[in-house]
Design an enzyme around this catalytic site. Structure first.
Site, PDB file in Angstrom:
ATOM      1  N   TYR A  67      -1.387  -1.339  -1.482  1.00  0.00           N
ATOM      2  CA  TYR A  67      -2.576  -1.122  -0.652  1.00  0.00           C
ATOM      3  C   TYR A  67      -2.139  -0.671   0.753  1.00  0.00           C
ATOM      4  CZ  TYR A  67      -6.928  -2.181   1.803  1.00  0.00           C
ATOM      5  OH  TYR A  67      -8.052  -2.099   2.576  1.00  0.00           O
ATOM      6  N   THR A  86      -2.372  -1.507   3.797  1.00  0.00           N
ATOM      7  CA  THR A  86      -1.795  -2.370   4.835  1.00  0.00           C
ATOM      8  C   THR A  86      -0.603  -3.186   4.332  1.00  0.00           C
ATOM      9  OG1 THR A  86      -3.263  -4.187   4.266  1.00  0.00           O
ATOM     10  CG2 THR A  86      -4.032  -2.662   5.966  1.00  0.00           C
ATOM     11  N   LYS A  87      -0.238  -3.056   3.080  1.00  0.00           N
ATOM     12  CA  LYS A  87       0.828  -3.908   2.535  1.00  0.00           C
ATOM     13  C   LYS A  87       2.208  -3.400   2.958  1.00  0.00           C
ATOM     14  CE  LYS A  87      -2.008  -6.837   0.783  1.00  0.00           C
ATOM     15  NZ  LYS A  87      -2.800  -6.802  -0.433  1.00  0.00           N
ATOM     16  N   THR A  88       3.265  -4.103   2.531  1.00  0.00           N
ATOM     17  CA  THR A  88       4.592  -3.836   3.099  1.00  0.00           C
ATOM     18  C   THR A  88       5.171  -2.493   2.680  1.00  0.00           C
ATOM     19  OG1 THR A  88       5.665  -5.023   1.298  1.00  0.00           O
ATOM     20  CG2 THR A  88       5.114  -6.306   3.273  1.00  0.00           C
TER      21      THR A  88
END
Ligand SMILES: *Cc1c(COP(=O)(O)O)cnc(C)c1O
Length: 394
Positions: A189, A191-193
């Site tokens: 997604y 905003t994920k790492t």
């Protein structure tokens, strides 16, 4: 006022943009060579040796972690009448996929230090109907691996790790993604790492599970589109063996993820450096800082940096968030415990067991910006703003 610092931003460079554009020019947009390469490369990045990798572990690229969690539970045969243990301190996706299959998520409390599932509370929640447990490595801090495996084997439960926050990290010397669990699910997604806009990856060493998930990922068709168009069998022929889903990852997204994967350790190190700076700058304020891994060979992915305001703070969490925003810094709350949401509250009913740790931590938890594309100047400004707000100067 200087520019607003958002709570989260993806870290996208020219290489990602070029990879996406090249894929758009290639004529192959949906699942194809990039998705296949991503599955291979993702597992290669996890597996310590070629032997381990070839013998066991496989990747299944999907269009979200939610889709991945659903595919795993479906392949495990979770269905009506079954119960699955889920921490209440998570995003609704972890629990909703249990409902997709007509089974019941049983919400359990978390440990106040880590905000990860409390396995003692989980043990109390086991019934004869319990089939699986879905630990979440909250914020990127892995759930203790040995205790998790011991818990699952004591009660004969399947384990599906929600690793949406935790790539790339080692847990007790072994990457999250490998190990004894039935499957581990990562999120790409925005905003994920690491990100592909939307996307995810399932990693599993159970080849029967992988075969079922590959089939159900694409309409219950027994071979995927790419091999359908490139194998020697007649290209028009396929067989539907189940009412499957539409969960495949596009090659456009996979192209972005392949570049992000090559940068994922560097991006984690940047977030680690930001977390270390926050620990220094925020020391002595009326906040509890995030827990560090207890085991020397465990990483923290630092997807989130979660503060807990203490009793000594001169304001509550909501006022803190407002003042931070007024001073130009975005924040967020991870998470509103699931049992506070109307759907899950109603499903649990009025007599459900209380979840007091999550209730208390929710009152004081706030996440401050931590993303790898933050500048040093932004990191300093966030730290200084937290300090100023808590000292009543902003
Ligand atoms: C983001 C998230 C998910 C869902 O990931 P998607 O790829 O958006 O489906 C699941 N679990 C947790 C804990 C998350 O934070």
């Amino acid at each position: 006022m200087t520019d607003f610092i958002p709570f989260a931003l993806p870290d996208i460079g020219e290489a990602e943009i070029e990879a996406v554009v090249a894929t758009m020019r290639s004529g192959w947009l949906t699942t194809g060579p990039n998705a296949a390469a991503l599955e291979r490369e993702f597992v290669e990045a996890l597996a310590p040796t070629r032997h381990v990798r070839e013998a066991t572990v496989q990747g299944v690229a999907v269009n979200s972690a939610t889709a991945g969690l659903h595919l795993v539970l479906e392949a495990l045969g979770i269905g009506p009448g079954d119960e699955v243990i889920v921490p209440t301190w998570t995003f609704t996706a972890t629990a909703e996929v249990v409902r997709y299959l007509g089974a019941t998520p049983v919400l359990v409390d978390v440990h106040p230090d880590t905000l990860n599932i409390d396995l003692d509370r989980a043990a109390e929640a086991v019934t004869p109907r319990t089939k699986a447990v879905m630990p979440v490595h909250f914020a990127g801090l892995p759930v203790a691996r040995a205790e998790l495996a011991e818990f699952a084997s004591a009660y004969g439960l399947r384990v599906v790790e929600d690793a949406a926050h935790s790539h790339p990290v080692d847990s007790e010397g072994m990457p999250v993604g490998l190990g004894a669990s039935d499957a581990v699910v990562f999120s790409f997604y925005a905003t994920k790492t690491m990100t592909s806009g939307e996307g995810g990856m399932i990693v599993s060493a159970d080849s029967d599970l992988v075969t079922r998930m590959r089939t159900m990922r694409l309409h219950g068709i027994s071979r995927d589109v790419f091999s359908r168009y490139t194998s020697t069998a007649p290209s028009w022929h396929y067989e539907v063996v189940a009412p499957g889903f539409k969960y495949n990852l596009t090659d456009v997204a996979a192209a972005m993820a392949r570049v992000q994967l090559t940068r994922s350790v560097a991006m984690r190190e940047r977030r680690s450096a930001i977390a270390a700076r926050y620990d220094d700058v925020l020391a002595g304020l009326p906040v509890r800082l995030p827990s560090r891994p207890a085991h020397p060979q465990t990483h923290h992915a630092w997807h989130l940096y979660v503060l807990r305001l203490t009793e000594d703070a001169s304001m509550g969490r909501d006022e803190f968030i407002q003042r931070m925003s007024d001073a130009g810094v975005g924040t967020s709350v991870h998470f509103i415990p699931l049992h506070h949401h109307p759907y899950w509250r109603d499903l649990r009913g009025p007599d459900a067991a209380p979840l007091p740790v999550a209730d208390a931590q929710f009152q004081c938890a706030v996440s401050i910006p931590i993303f790898s594309s933050m500048s040093d100047q932004q990191v300093e400004r966030v730290g200084e703003t937290v300090r100023a707000v808590l000292e009543g100067r902003a």
